[in-house]
Design a protein around this motif. Structure first.
Motif, PDB file in Angstrom:
ATOM      1  N   LEU A 220       0.827  -1.215   0.000  1.00 59.25           N
ATOM      2  CA  LEU A 220       0.000   0.000   0.000  1.00 59.25           C
ATOM      3  C   LEU A 220       0.857   1.259   0.000  1.00 59.25           C
ATOM      4  N   ILE A 221       1.901   1.252   0.807  1.00 61.45           N
ATOM      5  CA  ILE A 221       2.792   2.418   0.859  1.00 61.45           C
ATOM      6  C   ILE A 221       3.494   2.614  -0.477  1.00 61.45           C
ATOM      7  N   GLU A 222       3.943   1.503  -1.071  1.00 58.59           N
ATOM      8  CA  GLU A 222       4.646   1.579  -2.354  1.00 58.59           C
ATOM      9  C   GLU A 222       3.713   2.068  -3.465  1.00 58.59           C
ATOM     10  N   MET A 223       2.471   1.600  -3.478  1.00 59.86           N
ATOM     11  CA  MET A 223       1.539   1.944  -4.560  1.00 59.86           C
ATOM     12  C   MET A 223       0.994   3.354  -4.437  1.00 59.86           C
ATOM     13  N   THR A 224       0.734   3.792  -3.195  1.00 55.86           N
ATOM     14  CA  THR A 224       0.094   5.091  -2.988  1.00 55.86           C
ATOM     15  C   THR A 224       1.071   6.215  -2.671  1.00 55.86           C
ATOM     16  N   GLY A 225       2.247   5.857  -2.196  1.00 55.85           N
ATOM     17  CA  GLY A 225       3.182   6.880  -1.748  1.00 55.85           C
ATOM     18  C   GLY A 225       2.775   7.500  -0.427  1.00 55.85           C
ATOM     19  N   ASN A 226       1.759   6.921   0.198  1.00 58.20           N
ATOM     20  CA  ASN A 226       1.223   7.439   1.458  1.00 58.20           C
ATOM     21  C   ASN A 226       1.708   6.556   2.610  1.00 58.20           C
ATOM     22  N   LYS A 227       2.548   7.086   3.461  1.00 59.00           N
ATOM     23  CA  LYS A 227       3.118   6.301   4.553  1.00 59.00           C
ATOM     24  C   LYS A 227       2.082   5.911   5.606  1.00 59.00           C
ATOM     25  N   ALA A 228       0.949   6.595   5.617  1.00 61.41           N
ATOM     26  CA  ALA A 228      -0.117   6.271   6.576  1.00 61.41           C
ATOM     27  C   ALA A 228      -1.093   5.239   6.022  1.00 61.41           C
ATOM     28  N   ALA A 229      -0.853   4.748   4.807  1.00 57.33           N
ATOM     29  CA  ALA A 229      -1.786   3.833   4.150  1.00 57.33           C
ATOM     30  C   ALA A 229      -2.086   2.555   4.935  1.00 57.33           C
ATOM     31  N   PRO A 230      -1.138   1.998   5.733  1.00 58.49           N
ATOM     32  CA  PRO A 230      -1.479   0.798   6.509  1.00 58.49           C
ATOM     33  C   PRO A 230      -2.698   0.975   7.409  1.00 58.49           C
ATOM     34  N   ALA A 231      -2.960   2.212   7.851  1.00 64.77           N
ATOM     35  CA  ALA A 231      -4.121   2.458   8.699  1.00 64.77           C
ATOM     36  C   ALA A 231      -5.428   2.247   7.944  1.00 64.77           C
ATOM     37  N   LEU A 232      -5.405   2.401   6.623  1.00 64.56           N
ATOM     38  CA  LEU A 232      -6.601   2.136   5.823  1.00 64.56           C
ATOM     39  C   LEU A 232      -6.962   0.654   5.871  1.00 64.56           C
ATOM     40  N   TRP A 233      -5.955  -0.191   5.905  1.00 65.94           N
ATOM     41  CA  TRP A 233      -6.155  -1.638   6.027  1.00 65.94           C
ATOM     42  C   TRP A 233      -6.787  -1.967   7.381  1.00 65.94           C
ATOM     43  N   MET A 234      -6.334  -1.295   8.424  1.00 66.68           N
ATOM     44  CA  MET A 234      -6.895  -1.509   9.756  1.00 66.68           C
ATOM     45  C   MET A 234      -8.330  -1.004   9.821  1.00 66.68           C
ATOM     46  N   THR A 235      -8.600   0.107   9.153  1.00 62.90           N
ATOM     47  CA  THR A 235      -9.963   0.658   9.118  1.00 62.90           C
ATOM     48  C   THR A 235     -10.912  -0.302   8.417  1.00 62.90           C
ATOM     49  N   PHE A 236     -10.467  -0.860   7.295  1.00 65.47           N
ATOM     50  CA  PHE A 236     -11.270  -1.855   6.582  1.00 65.47           C
ATOM     51  C   PHE A 236     -11.576  -3.046   7.487  1.00 65.47           C
ATOM     52  N   ALA A 237     -10.576  -3.500   8.242  1.00 65.70           N
ATOM     53  CA  ALA A 237     -10.765  -4.623   9.157  1.00 65.70           C
ATOM     54  C   ALA A 237     -11.805  -4.297  10.219  1.00 65.70           C
ATOM     55  N   ALA A 238     -11.787  -3.056  10.707  1.00 66.04           N
ATOM     56  CA  ALA A 238     -12.754  -2.638  11.719  1.00 66.04           C
ATOM     57  C   ALA A 238     -14.174  -2.624  11.151  1.00 66.04           C
ATOM     58  N   VAL A 239     -14.316  -2.245   9.892  1.00 67.80           N
ATOM     59  CA  VAL A 239     -15.632  -2.274   9.248  1.00 67.80           C
ATOM     60  C   VAL A 239     -16.150  -3.710   9.190  1.00 67.80           C
ATOM     61  N   CYS A 240     -15.268  -4.656   8.873  1.00 70.06           N
ATOM     62  CA  CYS A 240     -15.660  -6.071   8.864  1.00 70.06           C
ATOM     63  C   CYS A 240     -16.125  -6.506  10.251  1.00 70.06           C
ATOM     64  N   GLY A 241     -15.368  -6.121  11.281  1.00 69.29           N
ATOM     65  CA  GLY A 241     -15.724  -6.484  12.646  1.00 69.29           C
ATOM     66  C   GLY A 241     -17.050  -5.893  13.087  1.00 69.29           C
ATOM     67  N   LEU A 242     -17.274  -4.634  12.726  1.00 71.84           N
ATOM     68  CA  LEU A 242     -18.521  -3.967  13.095  1.00 71.84           C
ATOM     69  C   LEU A 242     -19.722  -4.652  12.444  1.00 71.84           C
TER      70      LEU A 242
END
Length: 430
Positions: A387-409
């Motif tokens: 994600l960091i390599e593709m987007t250039g956004n160093k905070a991108a891993p948090a998007l993966w965690m957010t997606f996981a939280a949506v699944c949990g909810l």
């Protein structure tokens, strides 16, 4: 023989979670020393490709988890919790020893990464039922009104593994030069893991079977277990989605943290290890606290509250960290993410033991957990790197965690909807 009396329950918890400690210890080491393992076994033209190959191998072990959950889980539900946990320990030990002693690519060529991959696959096969076996054992030996507190120590043993691994890593960084660690020093923690295998095997052999398993008049055959899992596939899928939140968060804040701190934030390896150590301490505190709280107020309120908090705060927190990286910011953000993870997980693990029918509790729990880890959590370091390599956004891993939280909810709302509440309680009582 029945489960040990209350006075020895602490000793029982320590014995049953010891193997879980070893399994997680070795998993963390693979993440902690990913850059060194990449250099030793997966040399490539650039650092990104080498690191991605390493994390791909790390994730491959998780693909074996569903198979371990099905076959070893069925074995545990059929022959007993105690015997099953001894078998998983033996398989786990084989994988650990293999990784510890395999020569590097420079010595034996392509055989080196192949043997490392085999070691990871053995570890994954064992891990497929280890977490489920330990969680079910703890839930069945716990007092009825303290199941959340007792089961939380399954995850608690993982945090002890983080703490020990981080301490060993910190000590090595103080005693050895970076070149020595890269060359051979990274193997020392794996050797230590191999040396403690016999000790854990001895103490796990002293486990007694749970009263709940002994009291069951019918122990299903393998065919009956598989049939029941197919019949209850909706519970397994819902449980898997609930676990996505916890497994992605866990591997993000533990296994990936040292690499993230060193390779992305450009902080020192020592700083990253200190943060990882503090995360382990934080997790170890919050897990039993929230497990005990779930015994008082129920699992649902905690699961809902912390999935929502994660959705709202994970990315802003990570963006704040990557905006001006520093040791202090990394520590604060990782401790916040630790609070979110541990609070959710303190209620999640015991909830999963409750929603799965008792006759297939180990295989059902293990399959739900393994699928979540294999499809989502285990590849968190690789996904984060990509994600960091593709987007250039160093905070991108948090998007993966957010997606996981949506699944949990979503899964929590489905499992604990009004019509399901009675069935969940019934399943727990079976």
């Amino acid at each position: 023989m029945a489960t040990a009396p209350t006075s020895s329950k602490l000793a029982t918890v320590l014995r049953v979670t010891s193997g879980n400690f070893l399994e997680m210890f070795d998993f963390f080491l693979f993440g902690f020393y990913a850059t060194h393992i990449a250099k030793a076994f997966f040399p490539a033209g650039d650092e990104f490709a080498s690191l991605l190959l390493t994390f791909g191998t790390f994730g491959a072990g998780f693909l074996m988890r569903p198979l371990g959950a099905i076959f070893l889980g069925a074995y545990v539900d059929q022959v007993g919790r105690r015997k099953g946990l001894i078998v998983t320990l033996a398989i786990m030990a084989l994988g650990t020893i293999l990784i510890a002693f395999v020569p590097g690519y420079a010595t034996i060529g392509l055989l080196a990464p192949v043997l490392v991959l085999i070691g990871r696959l053995l570890q994954g096969f064992s891990a497929g039922v280890e977490l489920g076996g330990v969680s079910v054992y703890l839930s069945e030996m716990a007092p009825p009104n303290q199941k959340g507190f007792y089961v939380s120590w399954q995850s608690g043993s993982q945090q002890v593994a983080i703490i020990v691994a981080a301490l060993i890593g910190y000590t090595l960084n103080k005693m050895l030069s970076p070149a020595e660690i890269s060359d051979w020093g990274w193997r020392i923690p794996f050797f230590i893991g191999s040396l403690i295998v016999p000790f854990i095997f001895v103490i796990r052999r002293s486990l007694q079977e749970t009263e709940a398993f002994l009291a069951r008049k019918h122990h299903p055959t393998t065919a009956e277990i598989f049939h029941s899992i197919v019949e209850n596939w909706q519970i397994v899928v819902a449980g898997m989605l609930m676990v996505v939140m916890t497994t992605v968060s866990f591997y993000l804040i533990t296994v990936y943290t040292p690499t993230f701190g060193k390779s992305v934030l450009k902080l020192s390896e020592v700083d990253s290890l200190i943060v990882t150590f503090c995360v382990g301490i934080s997790n170890l505190v919050w897990l039993p606290v929230m497990g005990a709280l779930s015994d008082r107020i129920g699992r649902r309120p905690i699961l809902l509250a912390f999935t929502v908090l994660t959705i709202v705060t994970a990315y802003p927190a990570m963006a704040w960290l990557t905006g001006a990286p520093s040791f202090q910011r990394m520590l604060l953000v990782e401790l916040w993410l630790s609070f979110l993870y541990a609070s959710y997980n303190g209620a999640l693990v015991v909830a999963l033991t409750e929603i799965v029918p008792a006759s297939v509790r180990t295989v059902g729990f293990s399959l739900a957990y393994s699928l979540a880890t294999a499809l989502f959590g285990g590849f968190t370091p690789a996904v984060s790197t990509a994600l960091i390599e593709m987007t250039g956004n160093k905070a991108a891993p948090a998007l993966w965690m957010t997606f996981a939280a949506v699944c949990g909810l979503g899964a929590t709302l489905i499992v604990y909807r009004r019509g399901e509440a009675g069935r969940v309680v019934t399943a727990a009582a079976e």
